[in-house]
Design an enzyme around this catalytic site. Structure first.
Site, PDB file in Angstrom:
ATOM      1  N   ASP A 479     -45.990  19.173 -35.795  1.00 24.87           N
ATOM      2  CA  ASP A 479     -44.537  19.212 -35.613  1.00 24.87           C
ATOM      3  C   ASP A 479     -43.877  17.944 -36.160  1.00 24.87           C
ATOM      4  O   ASP A 479     -44.546  16.929 -36.410  1.00 24.87           O
ATOM      5  CB  ASP A 479     -44.261  19.367 -34.107  1.00 24.87           C
ATOM      6  CG  ASP A 479     -42.959  20.084 -33.814  1.00 24.87           C
ATOM      7  OD1 ASP A 479     -42.119  20.190 -34.721  1.00 24.87           O
ATOM      8  OD2 ASP A 479     -42.785  20.526 -32.662  1.00 24.87           O
ATOM      9  N   ASP A 549     -37.274  27.812 -34.879  1.00 27.37           N
ATOM     10  CA  ASP A 549     -37.342  27.788 -33.416  1.00 27.37           C
ATOM     11  C   ASP A 549     -36.639  28.991 -32.824  1.00 27.37           C
ATOM     12  O   ASP A 549     -36.741  29.237 -31.621  1.00 27.37           O
ATOM     13  CB  ASP A 549     -36.685  26.509 -32.882  1.00 27.37           C
ATOM     14  CG  ASP A 549     -37.689  25.386 -32.745  1.00 27.37           C
ATOM     15  OD1 ASP A 549     -38.896  25.654 -32.875  1.00 27.37           O
ATOM     16  OD2 ASP A 549     -37.266  24.237 -32.516  1.00 27.37           O
TER      17      ASP A 549
HETATM   18  C1  DGJ Z   1     -40.262  22.066 -31.789  1.00 30.59           C
HETATM   19  C2  DGJ Z   1     -41.091  23.250 -32.179  1.00 30.59           C
HETATM   20  O1  DGJ Z   1     -40.473  23.967 -33.181  1.00 30.59           O
HETATM   21  C3  DGJ Z   1     -41.347  24.082 -30.943  1.00 30.59           C
HETATM   22  O2  DGJ Z   1     -42.018  25.251 -31.281  1.00 30.59           O
HETATM   23  C4  DGJ Z   1     -42.137  23.260 -29.987  1.00 30.59           C
HETATM   24  O3  DGJ Z   1     -43.389  22.959 -30.530  1.00 30.59           O
HETATM   25  C5  DGJ Z   1     -41.382  21.991 -29.655  1.00 30.59           C
HETATM   26  N1  DGJ Z   1     -40.979  21.277 -30.821  1.00 30.59           N
HETATM   27  C6  DGJ Z   1     -42.200  21.101 -28.779  1.00 30.59           C
HETATM   28  O4  DGJ Z   1     -41.617  19.896 -28.565  1.00 30.59           O
END
Ligand code: DGJ
Length: 740
Positions: A479, A549
């Site tokens: 991430d 997301d």
């Molecule tokens: C952003 C990601 O896109 C989510 O899927 C998740 O992993 C969060 N960060 C966790 O902090």
């Protein structure tokens, strides 16, 4: 494919069955561009294509010649200051302050296959027959800077990959202020410009507008390729559609700040530039040093947008993505993020995993929150050691328990970041990007580690590698949850601060390279708050990325449709999540959530224990379906049929290589009462084969389905008939067609 140099006319011609690319050495010694488009005949005098025509008030290069003006000539490596007033591809500042350069042709060579680009992701070949590369050397004699231009033409598809390497053969250092990877001067401007833009949770919407005099551009200055604009654009003829017409797509294999722009000049010529964004870039080149630009890829077709996308998909899927997972159907996963956020214990995770296993899920992914003092997003980043209050036997322990259940175990990292409240920050406060004595902006309460520094990358590598060496980890979600601010490295001198953004991304690539090399069995998924770094650079290391997301099925139609313009279906992370949806609060039926997620890597992002028995039964059936068809869905030929940006319905389909099986996804956002009779003309089938439709068992030939189309008329006319399943908003269907 062929690459020919015609000595007499000084013309280079690269071609394959699809395209031709023609250049020539101009009479001023520079390299001119003559043509890129559908394949044309080769002949000695293609130099006739050079258009020289006097235009009043133009700056001219030779006495008594009013036709030779760099202002109008199409060029390979244009620089500013000697008559060309358009945006340049290169800008080099000398010690005396001059920014003028004059790159003169020196020599060329032709190589089989394609050379690697040091430290950078790039498309590759597996044998010399797949592609050939033309290497052209130009020299600016005043500075001694040599430019090595690389052009790779593939045997198949209208693909040309380009990059440039600068080497200082002079005696003085220079400052490269601009080093674009690609310049394409098109002879007219009768194009529409298509970009993929948006924001967090609504990434890569398709935006199209007419090219017109002046500059139009997209880019990023955020340190990542960004949610806002993707490093892909296309120019298409206004009449071009998904099925026919001329399109040129431009992909940039890079994950940092980029610029893609089209400039239409006063005489309707169009210059397309692709490269590192010059606003945040400068690079000191000492004598003997070299600088390699990232690679840009151009795809030409006269068969419309679908063909352009399919060409990108094939290339990126099998000659950009690498490693064990490249062509493997992706495991069906369950991710705990939306199920628990930070609120979990090992036992709670195990309960989710057990239910998932019962449904047929193959991989359990532990997301954010497992390390250091990470009870919320305020602390812990940088301390990649399991929190023993949550995971008493660490990552090794939970990975073992998941493996015992018969599933694989995956883990989340955010390697480039640190919280102020962390042991790492307390130990090395100077390891973040920040300007001394100035405010440090945070993003999600975190700071960006200075990945331009080798010791920082080494340290993070060791921490991550330790976890991966000790525990059975089969998947990593990498991430990156904020953009860069105050981009300044404590380890670089003032004249090199312009290098930090690029050095940062080189550090990210270096870490990816080391981890993927040491742990080749691990499947990497890139992520940056969802789709903030969904780009071709990432695909070289991680064959899939978290697309957004936003997990709402309706929102995903637009996001996945836009993403498919350039990126293969096998690269799109797509999950079924809970309702009401956590991003938009919408309630969509479970089958529609799955029907959207099938066209991607597929997984679940919820606690299956919270579903009813009936829903669990549906989930089991979804998983059986996905296991049976994922090879076609992820690696088949993908066609967009109906755009979510143009109406209430969306449709797309995937066809197997042998054309004997096709899977169509049809989605309708709002219910329509007493609606029209509707049909969907399918694509890519074999007209001679007779296919059975899984929805009603009818038999139709491919030619009927492609010409008359598949009826999608709503038989209930949108009204509820007693005893029948309600026809609702957010309806969708999957049709499977099998040749008999
Ligand atoms: C952003 C990601 O896109 C989510 O899927 C998740 O992993 C969060 N960060 C966790 O902090």
């Amino acid at each position: 494919m062929n690459i020919v140099y015609h000595e007499n006319s000084k013309v280079f011609h690269l071609w394959n069955d699809n395209v031709s690319y023609v250049m020539m050495v101009l009479k001023n010694g520079q390299l001119g561009q003559l043509y890129f488009g559908k394949r044309i005949h080769d002949r000695e005098n293609l130099s006739d294509l050079l258009e020289l025509a006097a235009r009043p008030m133009s700056s001219c290069s030779f006495p008594e010649d009013k036709t030779f003006s760099m202002e109008h000539i199409k060029q390979e490596l244009p620089s500013f200051g000697t008559g060309d007033y358009r945006s340049p591809a290169v800008e080099i500042r000398q010690e005396n302050g001059s920014r003028i350069s004059d790159f003169q042709y020196q020599s060329y060579k032709i190589e089989e296959g394609k050379p690697k680009l040091a430290g950078l992701p790039a498309v590759y070949t597996e044998n010399g027959q797949e592609a050939a590369t033309l290497v052209i050397h130009l020299l600016d004699s005043v500075t001694g800077i040599q430019a090595e231009l690389l052009y790779t033409i593939f045997a198949e598809g209208g693909i040309l990959a380009r990059s440039i390497r600068y080497e200082n053969e002079g005696v003085k250092a220079v400052q490269i202020e601009r080093a674009m990877s690609l310049c394409l001067d098109l002879p007219d401007c009768d194009y529409e410009w298509m970009q993929l833009s948006g924001a967090w949770a609504r990434e890569r919407y398709v935006i199209t507008r007419k090219l017109t005099m002046g500059i139009q551009s997209v880019g990023s200055l955020r340190g990542n390729s960004s949610h806002q604009h993707n490093p892909f654009v296309a120019v298409k003829r206004p009449s071009a559609t998904e099925q026919q017409g001329e399109v040129i797509g431009f992909g940039f294999i890079y994950s940092g700040n980029f610029l893609m722009q089209a400039e239409v000049d006063a005489h309707d010529q169009t210059r397309v530039l692709v490269g590192i964004h010059p606003d945040t870039f400068s690079w000191k080149l000492e004598p003997g040093d070299s600088f390699q630009t990232p690679e840009a890829v151009m795809v030409y077709t006269d068969q419309g947008l679908n063909d352009m996308s399919q060409t990108f998909h094939r290339l990126y899927r099998s000659r950009l993505a690498r490693g064990n997972w490249r062509e493997e159907p992706r495991p069906i996963l369950i991710n705990n993020w939306e199920a628990t956020y930070f609120d979990f214990t090992e036992e709670k995770l195990l309960k989710i995993a057990i239910k998932a296993k019962e449904c047929g899920v193959e991989l359990f992914v532990l997301d954010d929150g497992w390390f250091g003092e990470r009870g919320s997003d305020h602390a812990g980043l940088g301390d990649w050691v399991a929190n023993e209050k949550r995971l008493p036997r660490g990552i090794t322990g939970i990975a073992e328990r998941i493996e015992e259940l018969g599933m694989k175990f995956g883990l989340w990292f955010e390697p480039e970041m640190v919280n102020e409240d962390s042991d790492l920050y307390r130990m090395h406060p100077d390891w973040i990007l920040s300007v001394p004595e100035r405010v440090k902006s945070h993003g999600r309460y975190q700071y960006v580690l200075d990945f331009s520094r080798k010791e920082v990358v080494d340290f993070i590598y060791e921490m991550m590698a330790k976890v991966l060496r000790e525990a059975k980890v089969s998947y990593i979600k990498w991430d990156m949850n904020r953009s860069i601010t105050e981009c300044f490295s404590a380890s670089l001198p003032p004249e090199r601060q312009g290098e930090v953004y690029h050095r940062y991304i080189l550090g990210v690539y270096e870490l990816y390279e080391r981890l993927t090399r040491e742990f080749p069995h691990v499947l990497f998924e890139s992520c940056a708050s969802g789709g903030g770094r969904f780009d071709a650079g990432m695909l070289y290391y991680a064959p899939q990325g978290w697309t957004s997301d936003d997990t709402d099925a309706v929102e995903r139609l637009k996001i996945q449709y836009g993403t498919s313009m350039c990126y293969p279906i096998s690269s799109m992370g797509s999950h079924v999540s809970m309702v009401p949806n956590h991003q938009v609060n919408r309630r969509t039926p479970l089958h529609t959530r799955a029907n959207a997620a099938y066209f991607g890597t597929f997984g679940y992002e919820l606690d299956l224990n919270k579903l009813t028995e009936d829903e669990i039964q549906q989930v089991k059936e979804q998983i059986v379906f996905m296991k049976e068809y994922r090879k076609i869905l992820q690696f088949g030929t993908f066609y967009r049929l109906k755009s979510p940006f143009e109406g209430n319905e969306t449709a797309w389909m995937a066809v197997s290589q042998d054309k004997r099986t096709a899977i169509v996804g049809w989605y309708r956002v709002l219910n329509v009462v007493n609606g029209r009779f509707t049909r969907l003309r399918l694509q890519g089938l074999d007209p001679e084969l007779c296919y059975q439709n899984s929805q009603n068992n009818t038999l139709c030939y491919g030619d009927e389905l492609m010409n008359l189309g598949l009826s999608t008329t709503d038989e209930t006319a949108g009204e509820l008939a007693a005893g029948e399943e309600a026809c609702t908003d957010f309806e969708s269907k999957i049709y499977i067609f099998k040749a008999q």
